[in-house]
Write a protein that holds these residues in place. Sequence first.
Motif, mmCIF file in Angstrom:
data_model
loop_
_atom_site.group_PDB
_atom_site.id
_atom_site.type_symbol
_atom_site.label_atom_id
_atom_site.label_comp_id
_atom_site.label_asym_id
_atom_site.label_seq_id
_atom_site.Cartn_x
_atom_site.Cartn_y
_atom_site.Cartn_z
ATOM 1 N N ALA A 351 -37.170 -19.253 -11.061
ATOM 2 C CA ALA A 351 -36.104 -18.633 -10.278
ATOM 3 C C ALA A 351 -35.141 -17.874 -11.171
ATOM 4 C CB ALA A 351 -35.368 -19.712 -9.480
ATOM 5 N N ARG A 352 -34.789 -18.437 -12.303
ATOM 6 C CA ARG A 352 -33.873 -17.752 -13.223
ATOM 7 C C ARG A 352 -34.520 -16.480 -13.783
ATOM 8 N NH1 ARG A 352 -31.913 -23.175 -16.537
ATOM 9 N NH2 ARG A 352 -30.522 -23.993 -14.920
ATOM 10 N N LEU A 353 -35.782 -16.595 -14.204
ATOM 11 C CA LEU A 353 -36.471 -15.409 -14.740
ATOM 12 C C LEU A 353 -36.609 -14.331 -13.674
ATOM 13 C CD1 LEU A 353 -39.317 -17.131 -16.810
ATOM 14 C CD2 LEU A 353 -37.328 -15.926 -17.713
ATOM 15 N N ALA A 369 -35.601 -14.654 -6.407
ATOM 16 C CA ALA A 369 -35.242 -15.979 -6.907
ATOM 17 C C ALA A 369 -35.636 -17.074 -5.921
ATOM 18 C CB ALA A 369 -33.742 -16.033 -7.186
ATOM 19 N N ARG A 370 -35.393 -16.862 -4.610
ATOM 20 C CA ARG A 370 -35.760 -17.877 -3.619
ATOM 21 C C ARG A 370 -37.273 -18.081 -3.583
ATOM 22 N NH1 ARG A 370 -31.631 -19.077 0.103
ATOM 23 N NH2 ARG A 370 -33.136 -19.781 1.665
ATOM 24 N N ALA A 371 -38.020 -16.966 -3.616
ATOM 25 C CA ALA A 371 -39.479 -17.094 -3.604
ATOM 26 C C ALA A 371 -39.983 -17.787 -4.868
ATOM 27 C CB ALA A 371 -40.123 -15.717 -3.447
ATOM 28 N N ALA A 372 -39.381 -17.456 -6.025
ATOM 29 C CA ALA A 372 -39.810 -18.089 -7.270
ATOM 30 C C ALA A 372 -39.473 -19.567 -7.292
ATOM 31 C CB ALA A 372 -39.169 -17.379 -8.462
ATOM 32 N N LEU A 373 -38.319 -19.947 -6.731
ATOM 33 C CA LEU A 373 -37.948 -21.362 -6.704
ATOM 34 C C LEU A 373 -38.904 -22.175 -5.840
ATOM 35 C CD1 LEU A 373 -35.903 -23.617 -7.391
ATOM 36 C CD2 LEU A 373 -34.648 -22.953 -5.319
ATOM 37 N N MET A 374 -39.353 -21.610 -4.738
ATOM 38 C CA MET A 374 -40.178 -22.367 -3.786
ATOM 39 C C MET A 374 -41.654 -21.985 -3.831
ATOM 40 S SD MET A 374 -37.622 -22.518 -0.461
ATOM 41 C CE MET A 374 -37.362 -20.747 -0.399
ATOM 42 N N VAL A 425 -44.695 -9.237 -6.845
ATOM 43 C CA VAL A 425 -45.181 -9.009 -8.214
ATOM 44 C C VAL A 425 -44.298 -9.742 -9.214
ATOM 45 C CG1 VAL A 425 -45.643 -7.244 -9.939
ATOM 46 C CG2 VAL A 425 -46.144 -6.785 -7.536
ATOM 47 N N ILE A 426 -42.984 -9.741 -8.985
ATOM 48 C CA ILE A 426 -42.066 -10.426 -9.900
ATOM 49 C C ILE A 426 -42.353 -11.928 -9.919
ATOM 50 C CG2 ILE A 426 -39.638 -11.042 -10.220
ATOM 51 C CD1 ILE A 426 -38.918 -8.255 -9.212
ATOM 52 N N VAL A 427 -42.585 -12.529 -8.742
ATOM 53 C CA VAL A 427 -42.886 -13.963 -8.687
ATOM 54 C C VAL A 427 -44.168 -14.267 -9.452
ATOM 55 C CG1 VAL A 427 -43.488 -15.870 -7.155
ATOM 56 C CG2 VAL A 427 -41.650 -14.312 -6.528
ATOM 57 N N GLN A 428 -45.156 -13.420 -9.328
ATOM 58 C CA GLN A 428 -46.404 -13.636 -10.063
ATOM 59 C C GLN A 428 -46.182 -13.537 -11.562
ATOM 60 O OE1 GLN A 428 -49.775 -10.680 -10.006
ATOM 61 N NE2 GLN A 428 -50.740 -12.275 -8.745
ATOM 62 N N ILE A 429 -45.344 -12.589 -11.974
ATOM 63 C CA ILE A 429 -45.088 -12.404 -13.408
ATOM 64 C C ILE A 429 -44.344 -13.601 -13.983
ATOM 65 C CG2 ILE A 429 -43.803 -11.011 -15.063
ATOM 66 C CD1 ILE A 429 -44.398 -8.576 -13.284
ATOM 67 N N VAL A 430 -43.274 -14.051 -13.300
ATOM 68 C CA VAL A 430 -42.474 -15.148 -13.859
ATOM 69 C C VAL A 430 -43.251 -16.460 -13.837
ATOM 70 C CG1 VAL A 430 -40.308 -14.009 -13.248
ATOM 71 C CG2 VAL A 430 -41.363 -15.600 -11.617
ATOM 72 N N ASP A 431 -44.145 -16.647 -12.882
ATOM 73 C CA ASP A 431 -44.980 -17.841 -12.872
ATOM 74 C C ASP A 431 -45.872 -17.879 -14.109
ATOM 75 O OD1 ASP A 431 -46.246 -20.197 -11.860
ATOM 76 O OD2 ASP A 431 -47.899 -18.949 -11.169
#
Length: 527
Positions: A351-353, A369-374, A425-431
């Motif tokens: 989420a931070r990234l 951030a919400r999508a990355a957190l969950m 795409v951002i969520v995939q990258i930070v994961d």
Amino acid sequence: MEIVVGAAVAAVVSAVMVLLLGRQRAGGVAVVDSGPAVRPAGRAPKRAGVSRATATAAAAPPALGSARQADEPLADEPARAVVQDAIDVELRERRAEIARIEERILSKEESLDVRLGELERRETSVDDRQRNLDHEVGRLKSAKQDQVRELERVSGLSAAQARQILLRELEEELRHDSAALVRQVEEETRRDAERRARSILATVMQRIAGGHAAETTVSVVALESDDLKGRIIGREGRNIRALETLTGIDFIIDDTPGAVILSGFDGVRREIARLTLEKLLQDGRIHPARIEETYYHARSEIENHIAEVGEQAVLEANVGTVHPELSKLLGRLHYRTSYGQNVLAHSIECARLASLLAAELGASGKTAARAALMHDIGKAVSHEIEGPHALVGGELARRYGETEAVAHAMEAHHNEVELRTVEAVIVQIVDALSGARPGARGESLEQYTKRLRDLEQIAMRHAGVQKVYAMQAGREIRVIVHPEEVDDDTAALLSHRIARDVEKELEYAGQIKVTVIRESRAVDFAK
């Protein structure tokens, strides 16, 4: 052939004549022998030792002897006539048989003559055909030479040059066919792998996943003394049965000194069981009623702790308010790990990234951030709901009021669905960044860098490769090639060769994706 037939006829005639002569001689003897048979009965043959009177009688006057000789031929005539008739009959029969033999021989001779004539005609026909074929072969060779000379004149190429061009074209065609065959084989292999994956994974988990399973599915409760094991088991095992029934966790009490092992795949249940057992040991009273009371008390504490941990994660990620149920699911991730990395800590880091990356790219920082957190929230219920955790998480987000952009970004972080937004795409990258950074998961920095370096070196040694990038903690290789040296078919074969080299030379878990990128650019300037 005529000589052979004549010789056969002569031999047959000679044999018949010899037979007839032999029979005539036999008949003469019979006539001589039959003479005494017609003599008068009163006469007897004279012997050597006779009296003088008898000798005198033998020397009788010639007139009497002549009379007797005249009577003997008259007596032999009928016998000779009978013998002569028999000989005539047999001669006629033999002549008839000889005539039949001659007829058969003549018919065979005529048949042989016909066949011989037919063979001579066929031989003549074959000779004519052979001469015609030889003539046609010579004419075709001459025509082929004329055609080759004409082709060389029209094309301006020699036969050797034309052969080289043909070989090049054939090589290109074969290379295209081989690339298509490789793609077909890969597709068939992929389908077969999906069909067999479940049984293979089950076998692997059974044989070699013991160490990892022990680390992630086992908790240990220390005992002050081994005497407490009997109290935990209870009379006839009623206490341990009550514990296992309530918690859903296996209590393993063996010869291990001073310890009770709790085994289960659900981290929350295992934590409730651990807390229940510790409270029972502190209280000292262990019986089914007390076990049930302690279990519900421990479960309430763990649920409260899960809610607090989830709310704290939402605050740390700075994503605003989240539905309480989603907050509880986030808290459950605190008790789950992935390759040694705590899933909740991984989600907060993502989420931070995502917030920082979205700000740099001009995307929605709140959505990212919400999508990355969950994005991994589906792992909290993966044992309860079938399906990939990304799709399960997306459905949960929609159920509890999250926007479609957030749900889509959660679903797409493992390419379960096609990427449609920048936030996805951002969520995939930070994961990938959070999981790939050194120290995040169970792998040393030295091994991590060595594996990436080996992957890049394997790909770089192939002809036509321009740049190589190892991504996603070494789970993907992106190979950029020179477009003028590598065409589309060669690119497909190149990815196949690189993948086979990686399989032969490296040891790794899971799979490594090899992507070959061929870019063609046409640039011009308007002046």
